[in-house]
Enzyme design. Structure first.
Site, mmCIF file in Angstrom:
data_model
loop_
_atom_site.group_PDB
_atom_site.id
_atom_site.type_symbol
_atom_site.label_atom_id
_atom_site.label_comp_id
_atom_site.label_asym_id
_atom_site.label_seq_id
_atom_site.Cartn_x
_atom_site.Cartn_y
_atom_site.Cartn_z
ATOM 1 N N TYR A 255 0.858 -1.219 0.078
ATOM 2 C CA TYR A 255 0.030 0.012 -0.107
ATOM 3 C C TYR A 255 0.891 1.341 -0.104
ATOM 4 C CZ TYR A 255 -4.797 -1.609 0.729
ATOM 5 O OH TYR A 255 -6.141 -2.285 0.282
ATOM 6 N N TYR A 259 4.163 5.240 -2.547
ATOM 7 C CA TYR A 259 4.207 6.713 -2.142
ATOM 8 C C TYR A 259 5.753 6.981 -1.645
ATOM 9 C CZ TYR A 259 -0.849 6.413 -2.135
ATOM 10 O OH TYR A 259 -2.158 6.212 -2.537
#
Length: 430
Positions: A255, A259
């Site tokens: 997840y 990022y």
């Protein structure tokens, strides 16, 4: 420091040093270098704010930061590179190490920083599995008044002139209230926070948090309570987004990995969410963070990463107590989960953990008189923070930094001296 002076400099967007000692703060403000640094930072922020205010920072033009901001950042990077290439570190024994070489092998290198960050994320995920905790991926954003530009590229009619710093300050203040309320409820989530800009430069946060299953609902309620305190149409839908991570469908690491890469160097991605080259986006995001003094990555909960890094400096052949040996072995093996357990577990407060960083002032010896004084003042006379020397375990101090190094220009060793073959990580002697 007088209130009048604080008010006068605040007009120009400059805040006094945040030293606890007013005398230290005042002494810093007598140093021209302090003012030059603040004015350069202010100039870069004004450049970015102007670009943002006239609509030049958006997915339709330049995402994340203004063109001038990127140019200023590139120029600073070149100056940094030049300094590294032309500076060496030298100790009292004449040993010399290239600063550029050191930078390649420490956290200044994005690849190393990325690798360490992912090790810690995987470690926390492993800890959560041991404790039976739940993983959540949470995105927090600011009210619409902080956003200059809509996704269409048009000006946001609700924008109130807030700067990037104003948006980050709002998020930090709300998170401080959230953490305080969670502490009162006995809820201690752990994980990581990543700060990145929206397409128009407005900051928002991504958080990967782990907590006990029974704390998921109260945790979410507290976050929404404070994040939605400034209510407006659409805030319920957009201000807070929470996803429960199902381990059967994917790992928590998956997840957050994109990022991390997007905010470091973009090497492991082709494009960002706006289909722009990821490497170019990473540069723009880094320029944005450096300009606004925003800490992009922060650990939430868990043991000190400083302790982890210092343990990795300890040599295995040195004898240690069993508990310390377990922590050192875990750190040396890059096993963050084992390190967390060795430090006393995920819920143990920092002050009660096995190890803590140890700081101590260096001593200065007057060669003429033999007088010994503490090196505890900065160049302008303010009290400095004691340098990190190692680790403390109860009343025992473990020194990990035995050498004192001084930066010197390349080639400044005495003439007619010989540099033998490099040794010990590239070190040589004058």
């Amino acid at each position: 420091m007088t209130r009048n002076l604080v008010k006068q400099i605040a007009v120009y967007g400059i805040s006094p040093p945040d030293d606890k000692d007013p005398l230290s703060a005042a002494l810093k403000m007598t140093d021209k270098n302090w003012w030059i640094g603040r004015l350069k930072q202010l100039q870069a922020q004004y450049h970015d704010t102007i670009s943002r205010d006239i609509g030049l920072v958006s997915k339709k033009v330049d995402s994340y930061s203004g063109h001038n901001t990127v140019l200023i950042h590139r120029a600073q990077q070149e100056r940094n590179k030049d300094y590294l290439l032309n500076t060496e570190l030298q100790n009292s024994n004449g040993k010399v190490i290239s600063l550029a070489e050191i930078a390649e092998h420490n956290l200044s290198n994005p690849d190393i920083r990325n690798a360490e960050f992912m090790v810690r994320i995987k470690g926390f995920e492993h800890v959560s599995q041991i404790y039976g905790h739940t993983a959540l991926f949470i995105t927090l954003t600011t009210p619409s008044r902080f956003h200059r530009t809509l996704s269409s590229g048009a000006k946001n009619p609700k924008f109130d002139g807030s700067t990037v710093a104003d948006g980050q300050k709002w998020l930090k203040s709300q998170w401080a209230l959230i953490r305080a309320k969670l502490h009162r409820k006995g809820i201690s989530p752990y994980g990581f926070r990543i700060v990145e800009p929206h397409h128009d430069g407005t900051p928002h946060w991504h958080m990967l948090l782990f907590t006990a299953p029974e704390h998921v609902k109260p945790l979410n309620r507290v976050i929404r309570q404070y994040m939605l305190s400034e209510h407006e149409r659409g805030s319920e839908k957009y201000r807070v987004k929470t996803e429960l991570i199902d381990p059967t469908k994917g790992s928590a690491v998956g997840y957050i990995a994109k990022y991390v890469s997007k905010n470091l160097d973009g090497k492991h991605l082709d494009t960002d969410l706006d289909d722009k080259p990821a490497i170019e986006s990473a540069e723009r995001i880094t320029a944005w963070a450096r300009t606004w003094n925003i800490r992009q990555f922060q650990q939430i909960g868990g043991p000190s990463v400083t302790v982890w890094r210092e343990l990795r400096k300890l040599k295995p052949e040195v004898e240690h107590a069993d508990a310390l040996a377990q922590a050192r072995t875990a750190a040396d093996a890059g096993d963050w989960a084992a390190f967390v357990i060795a430090m006393g577990g995920i819920d143990l407060p920092r002050k009660e953990q096995l190890l803590a960083p140890y700081r101590e002032y260096n001593e200065l010896v007057d060669t003429n008189t033999g007088e010994i004084t503490l090196d505890d003042l900065t160049r302008h006379g303010a009290k400095k923070v004691p340098p990190l020397k190692g680790l403390r375990m109860a009343d025992v101090v473990i020194v990990t930094r035995t050498e004192r190094w001084t930066p010197v220009p390349v080639g400044s060793c005495a003439r007619n001296t010989v540099r033998p073959e490099p040794y010990e990580h590239g070190a040589a002697r004058c």
